[in-house]
Scaffold this motif. Structure first.
Motif, PDB file in Angstrom:
ATOM      1  N   ILE A  62      -8.655  43.784 -76.065  1.00 27.55           N
ATOM      2  CA  ILE A  62      -8.604  44.346 -74.709  1.00 27.55           C
ATOM      3  C   ILE A  62      -9.976  44.126 -74.097  1.00 27.55           C
ATOM      4  N   ASP A  63     -10.042  43.469 -72.956  1.00 27.23           N
ATOM      5  CA  ASP A  63     -11.346  43.190 -72.348  1.00 27.23           C
ATOM      6  C   ASP A  63     -11.811  44.386 -71.527  1.00 27.23           C
ATOM      7  N   HIS A  64     -12.959  44.248 -70.877  1.00 27.75           N
ATOM      8  CA  HIS A  64     -13.551  45.398 -70.189  1.00 27.75           C
ATOM      9  C   HIS A  64     -12.893  45.686 -68.835  1.00 27.75           C
ATOM     10  N   PHE A  65     -12.020  44.803 -68.366  1.00 24.61           N
ATOM     11  CA  PHE A  65     -11.241  45.080 -67.159  1.00 24.61           C
ATOM     12  C   PHE A  65      -9.938  45.791 -67.491  1.00 24.61           C
ATOM     13  N   GLY A  66      -9.672  46.001 -68.774  1.00 25.99           N
ATOM     14  CA  GLY A  66      -8.433  46.656 -69.179  1.00 25.99           C
ATOM     15  C   GLY A  66      -7.279  45.703 -69.376  1.00 25.99           C
ATOM     16  N   ASN A  67      -7.558  44.387 -69.494  1.00 23.67           N
ATOM     17  CA  ASN A  67      -6.520  43.399 -69.775  1.00 23.67           C
ATOM     18  C   ASN A  67      -6.278  43.299 -71.276  1.00 23.67           C
ATOM     19  N   LEU A  68      -5.016  43.242 -71.682  1.00 23.91           N
ATOM     20  CA  LEU A  68      -4.653  42.956 -73.064  1.00 23.91           C
ATOM     21  C   LEU A  68      -4.451  41.452 -73.196  1.00 23.91           C
ATOM     22  N   LEU A  69      -5.146  40.825 -74.173  1.00 21.93           N
ATOM     23  CA  LEU A  69      -5.058  39.378 -74.355  1.00 21.93           C
ATOM     24  C   LEU A  69      -4.701  39.027 -75.792  1.00 21.93           C
ATOM     25  N   GLY A  70      -3.786  38.061 -75.928  1.00 21.67           N
ATOM     26  CA  GLY A  70      -3.467  37.473 -77.217  1.00 21.67           C
ATOM     27  C   GLY A  70      -3.796  35.993 -77.169  1.00 21.67           C
ATOM     28  N   ARG A  71      -4.449  35.477 -78.203  1.00 20.08           N
ATOM     29  CA  ARG A  71      -4.896  34.076 -78.204  1.00 20.08           C
ATOM     30  C   ARG A  71      -4.336  33.323 -79.404  1.00 20.08           C
ATOM     31  N   LEU A  72      -3.705  32.182 -79.116  1.00 24.31           N
ATOM     32  CA  LEU A  72      -3.266  31.243 -80.137  1.00 24.31           C
ATOM     33  C   LEU A  72      -4.196  30.048 -80.082  1.00 24.31           C
ATOM     34  N   GLU A  73      -4.887  29.775 -81.171  1.00 25.83           N
ATOM     35  CA  GLU A  73      -5.849  28.676 -81.169  1.00 25.83           C
ATOM     36  C   GLU A  73      -5.151  27.324 -81.092  1.00 25.83           C
ATOM     37  N   GLY A  74      -5.832  26.369 -80.472  1.00 25.44           N
ATOM     38  CA  GLY A  74      -5.331  25.011 -80.404  1.00 25.44           C
ATOM     39  C   GLY A  74      -6.179  24.082 -81.248  1.00 25.44           C
ATOM     40  N   LYS A  75      -5.747  22.829 -81.314  1.00 28.89           N
ATOM     41  CA  LYS A  75      -6.509  21.848 -82.094  1.00 28.89           C
ATOM     42  C   LYS A  75      -7.915  21.671 -81.534  1.00 28.89           C
TER      43      LYS A  75
END
Length: 426
Positions: A62-75
């Motif tokens: 969760i960033d400081h703006f209150g956004n929830l983020l999920g990250r899938l790495e790429g090559k």
């Protein structure tokens, strides 16, 4: 529908189950949902959705703006990301699908990539943006505007109806407004943005089509108007001597309605959606009224003309009733159009599914409107029953949502199969 189900590359049953679970968080009545932004209810939703992101192969934060983020790495971990999402906050009298569809369908698209063993060439991030709806602090699209560096000075000092500032709410949520800069995405770091959303209108249903491709988003103008007169005894102040702020507010509301109807074929809309009256007593002539005005159009020039007309009418009405007035501009964003190259990919994907899809504009605004300042964007609409939204009766079938997600999945495949550099719009 059997033919469409055989083609599904996503897990429709899992997607349905996620909707069913999420709809219980903030539930009221049979189908209503109330998830205020930066509330304990939204935090519970974030916790549940974060687990689904992890199951799909993503890391979360969760960033400081209150956004929830999920990250899938790429090559290529350094390549500009493909971003998808929407929001999990709702209107106070909301439904189960607005915003939620964009987040859950994006998670399902990523989960399907992971299950099929596909590693994207570039990273993918799924986002639930903070405070898209804007009703708690009377200014929405907060998380997306923060992410791309478009916040205005002092926004975190805005108060809700209980006197809680946005800054206080952010800190209670675990965010640190002093560290906003750490959560801003550098220019060029977002390759493109995709958002699936329920239509919130009647066009797809009237055409018996489950999915549509969005051409662009109407630009919203939000104004807060304060009219001030003089309080007095409701039984003794003669009508000709009254300075009734509520009468003035009623005339402003009617004036807005008349202005936006000038061209019956235009998609212009205007709404007074909130009004507060002081002293708010049945035995006192209203002294002050604060009302909100929402004016939207896909044609910027027409919206500008109508705004001038509206401001002139407010002046005339205030003078007529001997009222003072203030107008505050809360949101002013021009219409933004979807990128042609992304629409082309969506159309090609629909062709492979033998789907005949229309192209239609969006009257409601979305976080995509803000992301368009940082990158190219595209949107997919899913049919809404009776065109109802911002209402517990809001409904999109799970079959339509699964089909829209399959289109989203195919579009994502096309966009992450190779790394290309697309120039960000200015």
């Amino acid at each position: 529908m059997q033919k469409e189900e055989r083609r599904m590359r996503i897990n429709a049953e899992r997607l349905k189950a996620h909707f069913e679970v999420l709809s219980q968080i903030g539930k009221f009545g049979e189908t209503g949902v109330c998830r205020p932004t930066l509330s304990e209810v939204e935090k519970r939703a974030f916790e549940v959705v974060s687990e689904w992101m992890k199951e799909a192969g993503m890391t979360t934060r969760i960033d400081h703006f209150g956004n929830l983020l999920g990250r899938l790495e790429g090559k290529d971990s350094r390549a500009p990301i493909l971003m998808m999402g929407s929001h999990l906050d709702s209107q106070p009298y909301g439904g189960r699908f607005d915003g939620s569809a964009g987040v859950l369908c994006a998670i399902e698209a990523v989960a399907s990539l992971t299950e099929h063993g596909i590693v994207p060439e570039r990273p993918i991030e799924v986002v639930s943006f903070c405070d898209e709806e804007g009703w708690r602090f009377n200014k929405g699209l907060f998380g997306s505007r923060g992410m791309v560096g478009r916040l205005e000075e002092g926004e975190w000092l805005r108060e809700d109806k209980d006197g809680i500032t946005r800054e206080e709410a952010l800190r209670q949520f675990g965010c640190d407004p002093d560290r906003f800069s750490e959560s801003v995405y550098p220019p060029g770091s977002i390759h493109a943005y995709l958002e699936l959303h329920i239509e919130q209108g009647p066009i797809l249903e009237s055409r018996h089509q489950p999915v549509g491709i969005v051409s662009g988003i109407s630009g919203p103008l939000w104004l807060t108007v304060k009219l001030r007169g003089m309080a007095g005894h409701a039984g003794s102040v003669p009508m000709k001597l009254r300075q009734d702020a509520l009468v003035g507010a009623a005339e402003v509301t009617l004036a807005l309605n008349e202005i936006v109807k000038q061209n019956p074929d235009a998609p212009t809309v205007g709404t007074v959606g909130s009004m507060s009256v002081f002293p708010d007593s049945p035995n006192i002539v209203p002294e002050e009224v604060v009302l909100t005005i929402d004016l939207r159009d896909i044609d910027q020039d027409r919206r500008n003309r109508y705004e001038i007309q509206l401001r002139n009418r407010i002046t005339e009405i205030a003078e007529k009733h001997r009222l003072s007035y203030e107008i505050t501009e809360d949101i002013n964003i021009e219409p933004r159009y979807c990128a042609g190259w992304i629409k082309d990919m969506m159309y090609k994907e629909c062709e492979t599914l033998e789907l005949d899809v229309p192209e239609l504009m969006s009257g409601p605004f979305h976080d995509a409107l803000i992301l368009s300042y940082a990158c190219d964007y595209g949107m997919i609409f899913v049919r809404s029953k009776d065109g109802i939204s911002h209402n517990p009766l809001e409904y999109s079938s799970y079959e339509d949502l699964a089909l829209g997600t399959d289109v989203l999945y195919g579009t994502v495949l096309r966009m992450v199969s190779h790394v290309t550099r697309v120039k960000s719009p200015s």
